[in-house]
Design an enzyme around this catalytic site. Structure first.
Site, PDB file in Angstrom:
ATOM      1  N   LYS A   5      70.414 -39.549  21.357  1.00  0.00           N
ATOM      2  CA  LYS A   5      70.817 -38.107  21.846  1.00  0.00           C
ATOM      3  C   LYS A   5      71.977 -38.345  22.594  1.00  0.00           C
ATOM      4  O   LYS A   5      72.976 -39.350  21.980  1.00  0.00           O
ATOM      5  CB  LYS A   5      69.841 -37.399  22.703  1.00  0.00           C
ATOM      6  CG  LYS A   5      68.504 -37.479  22.048  1.00  0.00           C
ATOM      7  CD  LYS A   5      67.351 -36.574  22.931  1.00  0.00           C
ATOM      8  CE  LYS A   5      66.158 -36.565  22.143  1.00  0.00           C
ATOM      9  NZ  LYS A   5      65.075 -35.597  22.466  1.00  0.00           N
ATOM     10  N   GLU A  51      57.555 -34.079  14.758  1.00  0.00           N
ATOM     11  CA  GLU A  51      58.029 -33.996  16.318  1.00  0.00           C
ATOM     12  C   GLU A  51      57.588 -32.873  16.663  1.00  0.00           C
ATOM     13  O   GLU A  51      58.332 -31.789  16.576  1.00  0.00           O
ATOM     14  CB  GLU A  51      59.429 -34.073  16.616  1.00  0.00           C
ATOM     15  CG  GLU A  51      59.762 -35.621  16.186  1.00  0.00           C
ATOM     16  CD  GLU A  51      61.177 -36.220  16.833  1.00  0.00           C
ATOM     17  OE1 GLU A  51      61.100 -37.138  17.528  1.00  0.00           O
ATOM     18  OE2 GLU A  51      62.075 -35.135  17.052  1.00  0.00           O
ATOM     19  N   GLY A  70      60.475 -34.793  25.270  1.00  0.00           N
ATOM     20  CA  GLY A  70      60.930 -34.973  26.395  1.00  0.00           C
ATOM     21  C   GLY A  70      60.156 -34.395  27.621  1.00  0.00           C
ATOM     22  O   GLY A  70      60.818 -33.972  28.785  1.00  0.00           O
ATOM     23  N   ASN A 129      66.254 -42.532  19.197  1.00  0.00           N
ATOM     24  CA  ASN A 129      67.312 -41.470  19.068  1.00  0.00           C
ATOM     25  C   ASN A 129      67.872 -41.390  20.180  1.00  0.00           C
ATOM     26  O   ASN A 129      67.240 -40.769  21.329  1.00  0.00           O
ATOM     27  CB  ASN A 129      66.538 -40.199  18.679  1.00  0.00           C
ATOM     28  CG  ASN A 129      67.460 -38.795  18.719  1.00  0.00           C
ATOM     29  OD1 ASN A 129      68.745 -39.072  18.953  1.00  0.00           O
ATOM     30  ND2 ASN A 129      66.828 -37.681  18.790  1.00  0.00           N
ATOM     31  N   HIS A 181      66.568 -32.134  13.378  1.00  0.00           N
ATOM     32  CA  HIS A 181      65.913 -32.396  14.742  1.00  0.00           C
ATOM     33  C   HIS A 181      65.747 -31.126  15.373  1.00  0.00           C
ATOM     34  O   HIS A 181      66.744 -30.225  15.185  1.00  0.00           O
ATOM     35  CB  HIS A 181      66.794 -33.504  15.576  1.00  0.00           C
ATOM     36  CG  HIS A 181      66.265 -33.624  16.670  1.00  0.00           C
ATOM     37  ND1 HIS A 181      65.998 -32.702  17.968  1.00  0.00           N
ATOM     38  CD2 HIS A 181      65.429 -34.768  17.117  1.00  0.00           C
ATOM     39  CE1 HIS A 181      65.386 -33.555  18.850  1.00  0.00           C
ATOM     40  NE2 HIS A 181      65.010 -34.712  18.391  1.00  0.00           N
ATOM     41  N   SER A 199      57.942 -37.749  23.381  1.00  0.00           N
ATOM     42  CA  SER A 199      57.396 -38.493  24.399  1.00  0.00           C
ATOM     43  C   SER A 199      56.546 -39.808  24.238  1.00  0.00           C
ATOM     44  O   SER A 199      55.682 -40.094  24.778  1.00  0.00           O
ATOM     45  CB  SER A 199      56.329 -37.570  25.392  1.00  0.00           C
ATOM     46  OG  SER A 199      57.000 -36.328  25.921  1.00  0.00           O
ATOM     47  N   GLU A 222      66.351 -29.954  18.191  1.00  0.00           N
ATOM     48  CA  GLU A 222      67.440 -29.739  18.963  1.00  0.00           C
ATOM     49  C   GLU A 222      68.732 -29.079  18.301  1.00  0.00           C
ATOM     50  O   GLU A 222      69.187 -28.261  18.550  1.00  0.00           O
ATOM     51  CB  GLU A 222      67.861 -30.958  19.816  1.00  0.00           C
ATOM     52  CG  GLU A 222      66.937 -31.133  20.908  1.00  0.00           C
ATOM     53  CD  GLU A 222      66.829 -32.480  21.573  1.00  0.00           C
ATOM     54  OE1 GLU A 222      67.552 -33.399  21.361  1.00  0.00           O
ATOM     55  OE2 GLU A 222      65.692 -32.716  22.254  1.00  0.00           O
TER      56      GLU A 222
HETATM   57  P1  PGA Z   1      61.768 -38.080  23.472  1.00  0.00           P
HETATM   58  O1  PGA Z   1      62.439 -37.478  22.409  1.00  0.00           O
HETATM   59  O2  PGA Z   1      61.044 -39.410  23.237  1.00  0.00           O
HETATM   60  O3  PGA Z   1      62.660 -38.106  24.729  1.00  0.00           O
HETATM   61  O4  PGA Z   1      60.492 -37.038  23.656  1.00  0.00           O
HETATM   62  C1  PGA Z   1      62.059 -37.628  21.031  1.00  0.00           C
HETATM   63  C2  PGA Z   1      63.247 -37.116  20.210  1.00  0.00           C
HETATM   64  O5  PGA Z   1      63.584 -36.010  20.206  1.00  0.00           O
HETATM   65  O6  PGA Z   1      63.333 -37.696  18.848  1.00  0.00           O
END
Ligand code: PGA
Length: 248
Positions: free
Chosen positions: A8, A166, A172, A6, A95, A208, A97
């Site tokens: 983003k 997640e 992150g 992903n 997601h 992460s 976000e």
């Molecule tokens: P990250 O994000 O691996 O940077 O923690 C995962 C995600 O949001 O799908």
């Protein structure tokens, strides 16, 4: 397993073709796509470029979101059928976000999953608890409620269900739940989908994931792949994750 990147809101146009060229080369050398589904989800404006860069490879294309309606006066949005037309086989839906910054609730996420299936794009449904919900011990309830809302609107059990667990506090942040904690939630998700009658199910872990921790995550029985953010746009990291998957 599924290895889904992903991106983003990362990457300019030059990055898309050069990076995907590098990933395609690395994936070929490793033979990873013969064993696993490797899916890259760049920003929607680069999907066509990305599809072109993947030509003659087994790497697959995904999007990060779709609208719940087929078409209409929805300024700024992209329909699932449009994603299909530019070559997307997958779309990330729900997601955290999107839920947080775009106010997406369970009902909207359920409608987006339905829209994706209707357009013949495989949804990758994201679920997960906040730090406070983890600490108060309600994390399983939260995750099961998020999934139940989607199952209520998506009852065709012949479809494949891909769920990415997640935990929001792990995205992150560099924080990762213990192997036991990941297994607890992913096993519960498998049980929930099985009791709803779904036979084709993949449960991914996201939050992460990096080269340094993917081996232990791949070794968890209830985990059928990973959804990777930051490390999916770092060639060294992503190549190491693909490599680890070939020996998992
Ligand atoms: P990250 O994000 O691996 O940077 O923690 C995962 C995600 O949001 O799908």
């Amino acid at each position: 397993m599924y290895l889904i990147g992903n991106w983003k809101m990362t990457g300019d146009r030059a990055f898309v073709s050069s990076y995907i060229g590098d990933v395609v080369g690395a994936a070929k050398d490793l033979g990873v796509c013969e064993q696993h589904d490797v899916v890259l989800c760049p920003p929607s404006v680069w999907l066509s470029d990305a599809f072109t860069a993947m030509t003659n490879s087994l790497v697959k294309l995904g999007a990060q979101d779709c609208h719940d309606q087929e078409k209409g006066a929805y300024t700024g949005n992209v329909a699932a059928a449009m994603l299909k037309e530019v070559g997307c086989e997958y779309v990330i839906v729900g997601h955290s976000e999107r839920r947080e910054y775009h106010g997406e609730d369970d009902a909207l996420v359920a409608a987006k999953v339905a829209a994706a299936y209707k357009a013949d794009v495989q949804p990758v449904l994201c679920v997960g608890e906040s730090q406070a919900q983890r600490e108060s011990g309600e994390y399983l309830d939260v995750v099961q409620r998020q999934i139940a809302a989607v199952l209520a609107e998506n009852t065709d059990t012949s479809k494949e269900m891909i769920i990415a667990y997640e935990p929001i506090w792990a995205i992150g942040t560099g924080l990762v739940p213990s192997v036991g904690d990941i297994d607890e939630v992913c096993s519960a998700i498998h049980a929930q989908l099985a009791s709803a009658g779904f036979a084709k199910v993949a449960v991914l872990y996201g939050g992460s994931v990096k080269a340094g921790n993917c081996d232990e995550i791949f070794a968890i029985n209830s985990v059928n792949g990973v959804l990777v953010g930051g490390a999916s746009v770092d060639l060294q990291q992503w190549t190491a994750i693909m490599k680890a998957a070939t020996t998992a």
